[in-house]
Scaffold this motif. Sequence first.
Motif, PDB file in Angstrom:
ATOM      1  N   PHE A   1       0.812  -1.226   0.000  1.00  0.00           N
ATOM      2  CA  PHE A   1       0.000   0.000   0.000  1.00  0.00           C
ATOM      3  C   PHE A   1       0.842   1.270   0.000  1.00  0.00           C
ATOM      4  N   LYS A   2       2.156   1.137   0.173  1.00  0.00           N
ATOM      5  CA  LYS A   2       3.002   2.344   0.259  1.00  0.00           C
ATOM      6  C   LYS A   2       3.773   2.502  -1.047  1.00  0.00           C
ATOM      7  N   PRO A   3       3.610   3.645  -1.698  1.00  0.00           N
ATOM      8  CA  PRO A   3       4.109   3.805  -3.064  1.00  0.00           C
ATOM      9  C   PRO A   3       5.608   4.104  -3.134  1.00  0.00           C
ATOM     10  N   VAL A   4       6.425   3.128  -2.862  1.00  0.00           N
ATOM     11  CA  VAL A   4       7.869   3.321  -2.979  1.00  0.00           C
ATOM     12  C   VAL A   4       8.513   1.974  -3.304  1.00  0.00           C
TER      13      VAL A   4
ATOM     14  N   TYR B   1       9.535  11.730   3.073  1.00  0.00           N
ATOM     15  CA  TYR B   1      10.844  11.264   2.600  1.00  0.00           C
ATOM     16  C   TYR B   1      10.618  10.348   1.405  1.00  0.00           C
ATOM     17  N   GLN B   2      11.190  10.709   0.273  1.00  0.00           N
ATOM     18  CA  GLN B   2      11.034   9.950  -0.978  1.00  0.00           C
ATOM     19  C   GLN B   2       9.572   9.557  -1.215  1.00  0.00           C
ATOM     20  N   GLY B   3       8.679  10.509  -1.038  1.00  0.00           N
ATOM     21  CA  GLY B   3       7.270  10.298  -1.357  1.00  0.00           C
ATOM     22  C   GLY B   3       6.460   9.648  -0.249  1.00  0.00           C
ATOM     23  N   LEU B   4       7.094   9.245   0.851  1.00  0.00           N
ATOM     24  CA  LEU B   4       6.340   8.607   1.945  1.00  0.00           C
ATOM     25  C   LEU B   4       6.255   9.539   3.147  1.00  0.00           C
TER      26      LEU B   4
ATOM     27  N   ASN C   1      15.456  15.668   2.979  1.00  0.00           N
ATOM     28  CA  ASN C   1      16.560  14.823   2.510  1.00  0.00           C
ATOM     29  C   ASN C   1      16.866  13.797   3.611  1.00  0.00           C
ATOM     30  N   TYR C   2      17.825  12.894   3.355  1.00  0.00           N
ATOM     31  CA  TYR C   2      18.061  11.805   4.313  1.00  0.00           C
ATOM     32  C   TYR C   2      18.415  12.341   5.709  1.00  0.00           C
ATOM     33  N   ASP C   3      19.356  13.298   5.770  1.00  0.00           N
ATOM     34  CA  ASP C   3      19.796  13.796   7.088  1.00  0.00           C
ATOM     35  C   ASP C   3      18.649  14.481   7.830  1.00  0.00           C
ATOM     36  N   GLU C   4      17.858  15.252   7.077  1.00  0.00           N
ATOM     37  CA  GLU C   4      16.706  15.925   7.716  1.00  0.00           C
ATOM     38  C   GLU C   4      15.691  14.887   8.207  1.00  0.00           C
TER      39      GLU C   4
ATOM     40  N   THR D   1      22.532  -8.716   3.218  1.00  0.00           N
ATOM     41  CA  THR D   1      23.159  -8.369   4.506  1.00  0.00           C
ATOM     42  C   THR D   1      22.104  -7.667   5.350  1.00  0.00           C
ATOM     43  N   ARG D   2      22.391  -7.515   6.628  1.00  0.00           N
ATOM     44  CA  ARG D   2      21.428  -6.832   7.501  1.00  0.00           C
ATOM     45  C   ARG D   2      21.694  -5.331   7.482  1.00  0.00           C
ATOM     46  N   PRO D   3      20.793  -4.540   6.877  1.00  0.00           N
ATOM     47  CA  PRO D   3      21.013  -3.095   6.909  1.00  0.00           C
ATOM     48  C   PRO D   3      20.639  -2.549   8.289  1.00  0.00           C
ATOM     49  N   SER D   4      20.914  -1.270   8.536  1.00  0.00           N
ATOM     50  CA  SER D   4      20.444  -0.674   9.783  1.00  0.00           C
ATOM     51  C   SER D   4      19.016  -0.198   9.557  1.00  0.00           C
ATOM     52  N   PHE D   5      18.053  -1.000   9.964  1.00  0.00           N
ATOM     53  CA  PHE D   5      16.652  -0.628   9.763  1.00  0.00           C
ATOM     54  C   PHE D   5      16.330   0.656  10.531  1.00  0.00           C
ATOM     55  N   THR D   6      16.941   0.804  11.718  1.00  0.00           N
ATOM     56  CA  THR D   6      16.660   1.991  12.540  1.00  0.00           C
ATOM     57  C   THR D   6      16.964   3.270  11.781  1.00  0.00           C
ATOM     58  N   PHE D   7      18.007   3.245  10.960  1.00  0.00           N
ATOM     59  CA  PHE D   7      18.397   4.470  10.258  1.00  0.00           C
ATOM     60  C   PHE D   7      17.877   4.495   8.821  1.00  0.00           C
ATOM     61  N   ASP D   8      16.793   3.757   8.574  1.00  0.00           N
ATOM     62  CA  ASP D   8      16.161   3.800   7.259  1.00  0.00           C
ATOM     63  C   ASP D   8      14.777   4.461   7.398  1.00  0.00           C
ATOM     64  N   PRO D   9      14.606   5.690   6.879  1.00  0.00           N
ATOM     65  CA  PRO D   9      13.297   6.358   7.003  1.00  0.00           C
ATOM     66  C   PRO D   9      12.155   5.540   6.401  1.00  0.00           C
ATOM     67  N   HIS D  10      12.439   4.732   5.383  1.00  0.00           N
ATOM     68  CA  HIS D  10      11.370   3.898   4.788  1.00  0.00           C
ATOM     69  C   HIS D  10      10.802   2.923   5.815  1.00  0.00           C
ATOM     70  N   PHE D  11      11.660   2.435   6.681  1.00  0.00           N
ATOM     71  CA  PHE D  11      11.217   1.504   7.730  1.00  0.00           C
ATOM     72  C   PHE D  11      10.197   2.209   8.638  1.00  0.00           C
ATOM     73  N   HIS D  12      10.505   3.454   9.026  1.00  0.00           N
ATOM     74  CA  HIS D  12       9.615   4.185   9.939  1.00  0.00           C
ATOM     75  C   HIS D  12       8.326   4.616   9.244  1.00  0.00           C
ATOM     76  N   ALA D  13       8.386   4.721   7.910  1.00  0.00           N
ATOM     77  CA  ALA D  13       7.182   5.110   7.158  1.00  0.00           C
ATOM     78  C   ALA D  13       6.300   3.903   6.864  1.00  0.00           C
TER      79      ALA D  13
END
Length: 443
Positions: free
Chosen positions: A39-42, A413-416, A386-389, A62-74
């Motif tokens: 349901f999330k357009p990304v 962030y990136q449309g989400l 942006n990513y840092d923001e 590999t295991r990325p850092s999910f905590t530092f991925d804004p897509h995860f929080h969206a």
Amino acid sequence: MNYPAPFIDRMVSLLGKEAKDFFSSLQQDPPVSVRINPFKPVVVFNGSENIPWAERGRYLPTRPSFTFDPHFHAGAYYVQEASSMFLEQAWKVINKGNKPLRVLDLCAAPGGKSTHLLSLMNDDSLLVSNEVIANRNAILRENIAKWGVANVAVTQNKPQDFEKLQNYFDIVLIDAPCSGEGLFRKDADAVNEWSEKNVSKCSVRQAEIIQSAMQCCRTGGHVIYSTCTYELEENDCIVELMLQNGFERVLIPNIADGIVSTKYGYQFYPHKIMGEGFYMAVVTKKQEDDIVAESKNKSYRNNPSFTSIAATYLDCPDKFLFIEKNNQLYAFPERVMQLYQPIAVNLYVRQAGILLGTIKGNDFTPSHELALSVHVRNNLPFVELNYDEAIMYLRCESLRLNTTLRGWVLARYQGLNLGWMKLMEGRINNYYPKEWRIRKQKS
Ligand code: SAM
């Protein structure tokens, strides 16, 4: 890792020569997998390997850092162990004809299977996602909100409370609390808490939980039973109790080599498939029940002041009914309202539909759940971060943005959507929920 001697003995007697491969698989790193939110357009994790039994399941190299991925929080994806996505195969067998369904996830936190069910269900179906333990219920609500759909109610009840809804649900999922052997290589606590006594205790509790599930499942409906353990007394023996009580086994077609058929269900072992230990079985209710919980058809009329708030914030507001409770305004999809009424009357509902926000006098504060909902109006003011923001926003830090927008604005962030900000002259208030914020420092 040292495993308890009785556990080793039990696995050797269950697996024979294969036990050696089983124990050596426990020395390897567990595969990392996610399930993508349709349901999330990304586009996320493009090109990753598919999980054979789940259309939107992906193995990550590999295991990325999910905590530092804004897509995860969206809510663009859910991090979930691969074997448990086998639920999708059970769903495919049961859900013939795309009818509206009343679905119950009886032991739902943190929400892996509930978010999966929501991806599989149609808009005319209702999911009741239940978790009895209060702090786990809060995590469940967070994950359901991130998933962003509205045809769901989160309840906080004991399984016995569902006995009031005799013969009501088309599908009851019991992902039962268990001895957790299947999680041994991911979770040291599961190893430390394991004992033969605890296996028996879990089995007794599971036998109690299925009693309630059998009652609230309708005749012709299905119970999906799963655990993350290998113990017969927690798996096939529990299913056998349902078979002795008017239920029949349902077969799931073979979808991948390595999934082991047991007497009544399917067992996943880490040395045979890419995933953790898991068990699932499906049964259908044959026995006729005389008592049937009523699905009342109470008529609702929307309050015009709620309709005008909704028109500002929701896409297609006319598809929703609005409910106000303690100054909180909720939007509930009209097409599933009738299915929801017996839930509202009989259970402790913690969240239903979309929480739109809080009404105080003439003021309306939009909720975080609304920002994450797929039904939030598309043309509301937003700032693309942006990513840092985005990371600063998710840490609840103050932002400086180059914008002339004022008032309630979505942080995107990136449309989400990530959440709300309130922009004023010379100041930006960050409305990301404090309890959800990123606390970890980047290493
Ligand atoms: N289905 C979840 C998922 O996929 O994310 C995982 C569920 S976990 C295996 C089992 C859940 O049952 C836990 O959240 C636990 O709090 C809950 N639970 C514990 N005791 C229970 C009981 N007596 N009756 C019902 N649920 C219980």
